[in-house]
Design a protein around this motif. Sequence first.
Motif, short mmCIF file in Angstrom:
data_model
loop_
_atom_site.label_atom_id
_atom_site.label_comp_id
_atom_site.label_asym_id
_atom_site.label_seq_id
_atom_site.Cartn_x
_atom_site.Cartn_y
_atom_site.Cartn_z
N GLU A 93 0.93 -1.30 0.16
CA GLU A 93 0.15 0.13 -0.02
C GLU A 93 1.10 1.36 0.15
N GLY A 94 0.40 2.13 -0.78
CA GLY A 94 1.12 3.53 -0.92
C GLY A 94 0.10 4.59 -0.48
N ILE A 95 0.63 5.82 -0.83
CA ILE A 95 -0.03 6.91 -0.31
C ILE A 95 -1.71 7.00 -0.62
N THR A 96 -2.23 6.60 -1.80
CA THR A 96 -3.37 6.55 -2.23
C THR A 96 -4.22 5.77 -1.24
N GLU A 97 -3.59 4.28 -0.94
CA GLU A 97 -4.32 3.47 -0.16
C GLU A 97 -4.58 3.82 1.30
N LYS A 98 -3.49 4.48 1.83
CA LYS A 98 -3.49 5.11 3.13
C LYS A 98 -4.28 6.41 3.42
N THR A 99 -4.44 7.01 2.28
CA THR A 99 -5.29 8.38 2.25
C THR A 99 -6.85 7.69 2.35
N ARG A 100 -6.94 6.81 1.59
CA ARG A 100 -8.46 6.34 1.19
C ARG A 100 -8.70 5.72 2.96
N LYS A 101 -7.80 5.16 3.62
CA LYS A 101 -8.46 4.68 5.10
C LYS A 101 -8.89 5.78 5.99
N ILE A 102 -8.15 7.09 5.62
CA ILE A 102 -8.38 7.83 6.74
C ILE A 102 -9.71 8.91 6.05
N GLN A 103 -9.75 9.01 4.72
CA GLN A 103 -10.99 9.84 4.08
C GLN A 103 -12.12 9.17 4.11
N LYS A 211 1.61 28.24 4.22
CA LYS A 211 0.51 27.98 3.42
C LYS A 211 0.39 26.44 3.60
N TYR A 212 -0.85 26.06 2.92
CA TYR A 212 -1.08 24.34 3.05
C TYR A 212 -1.34 23.78 2.06
N TYR A 213 -1.33 22.43 1.83
CA TYR A 213 -1.85 21.60 0.69
C TYR A 213 -1.87 20.26 1.10
N SER A 214 -2.60 19.39 -0.02
CA SER A 214 -2.72 17.95 0.39
C SER A 214 -1.55 17.09 0.07
N ASN A 215 -1.66 15.88 0.38
CA ASN A 215 -0.59 15.06 -0.13
C ASN A 215 -0.54 14.57 -1.30
N SER A 281 -11.23 12.11 -3.95
CA SER A 281 -12.08 12.15 -5.33
C SER A 281 -11.77 10.73 -6.06
N ALA A 282 -12.64 10.30 -6.98
CA ALA A 282 -12.62 9.20 -7.54
C ALA A 282 -11.56 9.08 -8.47
N GLU A 283 -10.82 10.11 -8.84
CA GLU A 283 -9.60 10.15 -9.27
C GLU A 283 -8.43 10.05 -8.32
N ASN A 284 -8.62 9.62 -7.03
CA ASN A 284 -7.47 9.53 -6.13
C ASN A 284 -6.76 10.76 -5.75
N MET A 285 -7.46 11.81 -5.67
CA MET A 285 -7.08 13.02 -5.72
C MET A 285 -7.48 13.62 -4.11
N LEU A 286 -6.51 13.97 -3.16
CA LEU A 286 -7.23 14.59 -1.98
C LEU A 286 -7.20 15.84 -2.13
N LEU A 287 -8.60 16.61 -2.10
CA LEU A 287 -8.85 17.90 -2.10
C LEU A 287 -9.21 18.64 -0.82
N VAL A 288 -8.26 19.34 -0.36
CA VAL A 288 -8.52 20.13 1.04
C VAL A 288 -9.28 21.39 0.77
N MET A 289 -10.44 21.68 1.49
CA MET A 289 -11.18 22.82 0.95
C MET A 289 -10.36 24.18 1.47
N ARG A 290 -10.81 25.11 0.65
CA ARG A 290 -10.24 26.52 1.14
C ARG A 290 -11.11 27.06 2.05
N PRO A 291 -10.40 28.26 3.02
CA PRO A 291 -11.19 28.55 3.97
C PRO A 291 -12.71 29.18 3.75
#
Length: 469
Positions: A93-103, A211-215, A281-291
């Motif tokens: 498992e890599g970043i995608t699979e681990k992110t899915r477990k959290i999100q 600044k901040y951004y997603s993995n 997202s379904a494209e395996n992109m983690l989108l962190v919403m802006r304020p």
Amino acid sequence: MNTYNIVTQSKESTVVAEYTSSAVRSDAYQSETDLEREFIALLKTQGYEYLPIHTEADLITNLRKQLESLNGIRFTDAEWKRFFTVHLANANEGITEKTRKIQEGDSRINFKRDDGLTKNIALINKIDIHANTLQVINQYENNAGTYKNRYDVTVLVNGLPLVHIELKRRGVAIREAFNQINRYQRDSFWAASGLFEYVQIFVISNGTHTKYYSNTTRENHIRDSKKAQGAKKQRTSNSFEFTSFWADANNRVIPDLIDFTKTFFSKHTLLNILAKYCVFSAENMLLVMRPYQIAATEKILNKIEVSNNYKQYGTIAGGGYIWHTTGSGKTLTSFKTAQLATALGYIDKVLFVVDRKDLDYQTMKEYDRFQKGAANSNTSTAVLKRQLEDANARIIITTIQKLDVFIKKYKGHPVFENTSSSSSTSATAVSSAICTLPSLNLSKSIIYSGLPERRSLPPTQTREQNTRT
């Protein structure tokens, strides 16, 4: 004793309404070490526990302790070894699979214990966010990768590294911190047990700008860079230019590290962002919403609650509008609002109403990108009727023309009957102008309308000003 009817119960907002910058700050030269020390000291005053963890063995020991505490269990040594190697540090498992477990879902893992019973092990509590434990570590050493690395500051949530902060001394461009994190990903985040691949959000700062951004912004930036080798470099959504500033609800940027820490890193805000305001997202992109997107979402949800408690169904007073401009992420805001609204006990459906068929298709396509199958579109009024009657069709995308035909054709339909004392209708427009909808009284539904965008901005307003909520 007097009794009162609660109109709305105020919950702490994720985005501070208005922030006044701290009067005390270090504008003079600060080394990276001084900046790190000041940052950690401020986190400790906000309830974070500092841990002198610098090795993987200590990190894993603490992770076990925190997950046991969160779930109210005690692993046997054999259970922990199996749970850790199979579910947390699986080599496949890599970043995608681990992110899915959290999100995705409630972040629980079905685990069969030694006695044969199955226990749902939570990695993060998304319902009661303050049941989670926040800890901070610094100067963690990872010597198992291609090169030896030592990371600046990491925030642990229930023992898992979910937020990483890279600092540079004042005067150094924060792009250097962005590049540093890219090197960590390439050289060592994946090494050994790979726990640092659980990091969801990165924060970069030189003290003056933060600044901040997603993995996945970082991961895809590296992928794009490899693809672009030998070709003309193009700006993509994964580049440094698409990292985000934090701001208050008036969209006033909060760039200084001290101010950023007091707002973004307040326990309520950080846990809310991780648990509610990220979209994988379904494209395996983690989108962190802006304020401003988070502020808009919470304003709408608050209006729904007030409208429900005041019984303002089908009235202008029961609705409102949020003004976002082109490129500000209106569809993501509406998606997250619809998703959170359907979780309310008195809301059965959310209708996203557009005024053109092409917008119907476009919105459905975007919703599918955020979460496959989350919404339902329709090709005719008959299909819309079936969806309104289907309890499983929670989010419906339709055109105002189809909805108008339905209203005229099925005047006696049960969906119009206000049969529940807790039903609610909120007419909400995301547009550059107020949307006036018919006086609908759809029982336990929300009408969420998107009108055509205004392509040009008023001459007295900049795009940044115009994205205020």
